[in-house]
Design a protein around this motif. Structure first.
Motif, short mmCIF file in Angstrom:
data_model
loop_
_atom_site.label_atom_id
_atom_site.label_comp_id
_atom_site.label_asym_id
_atom_site.label_seq_id
_atom_site.Cartn_x
_atom_site.Cartn_y
_atom_site.Cartn_z
N PHE A 51 0.83 -1.20 0.00
CA PHE A 51 0.00 0.00 0.00
C PHE A 51 0.87 1.26 0.00
N SER A 52 0.26 2.39 -0.30
CA SER A 52 0.98 3.65 -0.40
C SER A 52 1.35 4.19 0.98
N PRO A 53 2.44 4.97 1.09
CA PRO A 53 2.80 5.59 2.38
C PRO A 53 1.78 6.65 2.78
N THR A 54 1.76 6.96 4.08
CA THR A 54 0.80 7.93 4.61
C THR A 54 1.52 8.93 5.52
N TYR A 55 0.81 10.01 5.85
CA TYR A 55 1.31 11.02 6.77
C TYR A 55 0.58 10.90 8.10
N SER A 56 1.29 11.13 9.20
CA SER A 56 0.66 11.15 10.51
C SER A 56 -0.07 12.47 10.71
N ALA A 57 -0.98 12.50 11.67
CA ALA A 57 -1.66 13.75 12.01
C ALA A 57 -0.66 14.81 12.44
N GLU A 58 0.35 14.41 13.20
CA GLU A 58 1.37 15.36 13.64
C GLU A 58 2.09 15.98 12.44
N GLN A 59 2.45 15.18 11.46
CA GLN A 59 3.11 15.70 10.26
C GLN A 59 2.21 16.66 9.50
N LEU A 60 0.93 16.32 9.41
CA LEU A 60 -0.02 17.19 8.70
C LEU A 60 -0.21 18.50 9.46
N GLY A 61 -0.26 18.43 10.79
CA GLY A 61 -0.40 19.64 11.58
C GLY A 61 0.81 20.55 11.46
N GLU A 62 1.99 19.94 11.44
CA GLU A 62 3.22 20.74 11.32
C GLU A 62 3.31 21.40 9.94
N ARG A 63 2.85 20.70 8.92
CA ARG A 63 2.83 21.28 7.57
C ARG A 63 1.81 22.40 7.50
N ASP A 64 0.70 22.22 8.20
CA ASP A 64 -0.35 23.23 8.38
C ASP A 64 -0.90 23.76 7.05
N ASP A 65 -1.22 22.85 6.18
CA ASP A 65 -1.83 23.18 4.89
C ASP A 65 -3.13 22.37 4.78
N PRO A 66 -4.28 22.99 5.12
CA PRO A 66 -5.55 22.24 5.12
C PRO A 66 -5.85 21.55 3.79
N ALA A 67 -5.45 22.16 2.67
CA ALA A 67 -5.69 21.53 1.37
C ALA A 67 -4.89 20.23 1.25
N PHE A 68 -3.66 20.24 1.78
CA PHE A 68 -2.84 19.03 1.75
C PHE A 68 -3.43 17.97 2.68
N THR A 69 -3.93 18.41 3.83
CA THR A 69 -4.58 17.48 4.76
C THR A 69 -5.81 16.85 4.12
N GLU A 70 -6.59 17.67 3.43
CA GLU A 70 -7.78 17.15 2.75
C GLU A 70 -7.39 16.12 1.69
N LYS A 71 -6.33 16.42 0.94
CA LYS A 71 -5.87 15.47 -0.08
C LYS A 71 -5.35 14.18 0.56
N SER A 72 -4.70 14.29 1.71
CA SER A 72 -4.23 13.10 2.41
C SER A 72 -5.41 12.21 2.80
N GLY A 73 -6.48 12.84 3.31
CA GLY A 73 -7.69 12.09 3.63
C GLY A 73 -8.29 11.45 2.40
N TYR A 74 -8.30 12.20 1.30
CA TYR A 74 -8.85 11.67 0.05
C TYR A 74 -8.03 10.50 -0.47
N ASP A 75 -6.70 10.62 -0.42
CA ASP A 75 -5.83 9.54 -0.90
C ASP A 75 -6.06 8.26 -0.09
N ILE A 76 -6.18 8.41 1.23
CA ILE A 76 -6.46 7.24 2.08
C ILE A 76 -7.81 6.65 1.72
N ALA A 77 -8.82 7.52 1.55
CA ALA A 77 -10.17 7.04 1.20
C ALA A 77 -10.17 6.31 -0.13
N SER A 78 -9.41 6.81 -1.09
CA SER A 78 -9.36 6.16 -2.40
C SER A 78 -8.84 4.74 -2.28
N THR A 79 -7.81 4.56 -1.46
CA THR A 79 -7.26 3.22 -1.23
C THR A 79 -8.28 2.34 -0.53
#
Length: 370
Positions: free
Chosen positions: A123-151
């Protein structure tokens, strides 16, 4: 001629019945079948024989859902439900094909350390919530959720027990902070990224489940292992992400935590507490959707309560789905035992028929949204 008319009428009625969905019960569900929908159960096996206990639970007991793991905690080895994408897809299809009512197929795929679909399985690699929070880009967080959902959707998994919207009050928390499961120590930032992640899951066709109500981030120990008391550490600010998710309609389900806060309920942990689930979550925060418990086999529950008492308290508190991961301790007959306990309690008046009906209707509304 009369026989032809009758035959035609039967054919027409069957056609219309079939149009209502791939899975359909032949008659209205009885009380035991409604109770079955309130259970979500874990099981062993990457493939299932026809007489597997989980298939019996689905066919005969009408359980509402299953939860998937990649690691068997009791056996201490990575041999549970997941080996590869083709294997998992086949397993999920096998489970759904046994159900007269479509199953909720759930998994904990938060990203980071809580990640059942690992790269080593293909399966594809994922980001932790902590990593997403540190990046602090809601659009990127949304895409991360979408990528997980697609899988997940590709595998046939329709529920993700995510996002984790616990506020990182205690970074050394063994269950949350130290595992990178929180977006931030700022409740508003947690809310922002929690909404984005859940919206990504929804866009990918997977139900979200926010956790762990009323907030696990300030705890100093892990409810998997025993009683977890947040009386002196928890604050109202930890409700901010839950309130935000509910008001924005971003959450599909809410998961409870086995946390004790004697300032709110001097007797029971949140999962078993009417004050937490009915008064605060449903009353104060306005949540009218499905409430699912955290694993009822965790130490915080089984070390303090019998199965029958825990079941009675959680349902009367307002929980709709009782989760038995069957991983910390494996009981192949847990669904059968629990349904028998609840049925007896309904018959003797310890749990009302109305309380069962409320949960059943919420579960059906959720399933119809898929």
């Amino acid at each position: 001629m009369h026989r032809i008319f009758i035959a035609a009428a039967i054919i027409i009625s069957l056609v219309f019945a079939g149009c209502s969905g791939r899975h359909r019960s032949r008659s209205a569900p009885n009380m035991e079948e409604k109770i079955g929908q309130m259970l979500m159960v874990g099981f062993r096996g990457t493939e299932l024989a026809g007489d597997a206990s989980i298939l019996e639970d689905i066919r005969r007991r009408n359980i509402g859902g299953v939860i998937l793991f990649d690691y068997d905690v009791e056996l201490g080895k990575p041999d549970r439900n997941i080996k590869s994408p083709p294997q998992l897809k086949g397993l999920v299809s096998r489970l759904q094909s046994a159900a007269s009512t479509p199953l909720l197929i759930a998994i904990d795929q938060e990203g980071g350390t809580v990640n059942r679909l690992k790269e080593k399985y293909g399966f594809s690699p994922t980001y932790s919530a902590e990593q997403l929070g540190e990046r602090d880009d809601p659009a990127f967080t949304e895409k991360s959720g979408y990528d997980i959902a697609s899988t997940l959707a590709e595998m046939g998994v329709n529920v993700n027990f995510a996002p984790c919207i616990d506020v990182n009050v205690n970074p050394d928390n063994p269950a949350i902070g130290s595992r990178g499961r929180s977006f931030s120590a700022d409740p508003e930032k947690v809310a922002l990224h929690g909404r984005a992640f859940a919206e990504g899951l929804g866009r990918g066709g997977v139900l979200s489940c926010v956790k762990h109500f009323p907030g696990h981030g300030s705890a100093y120990n892990d409810s998997h292992k025993g009683l977890t008391d947040i009386t002196d550490t928890w604050t109202q600010s930890e409700l901010v992400p839950f309130r935000s998710m509910i008001e924005s309609a971003a959450a599909d389900m809410v998961m409870t935590a086995h946390l004790v806060n004697t300032n709110i309920d001097p007797k029971y942990p949140a999962t078993l507490s009417e004050k937490f689930l009915t008064d605060i979550l449903r009353g104060e925060l306005g949540w009218d959707g499905v409430i699912v418990t955290d694993d009822m086999q965790m130490g915080a529950i089984v070390q303090e309560y019998s199965l029958s008492r825990a079941v009675r308290l959680s349902i009367n508190a307002g929980a709709d789905i009782l989760l038995f991961g069957n991983n910390l301790h494996y009981e192949p007959d847990i669904a059968e035992k629990t349904i028998a306990i609840i049925t007896e309690m309904v018959l003797n008046g310890e749990i009302s028929k109305g309380r069962i009906e409320e949960s059943y209707q919420r579960i059906m509304r959720l399933k119809n949204s898929l």
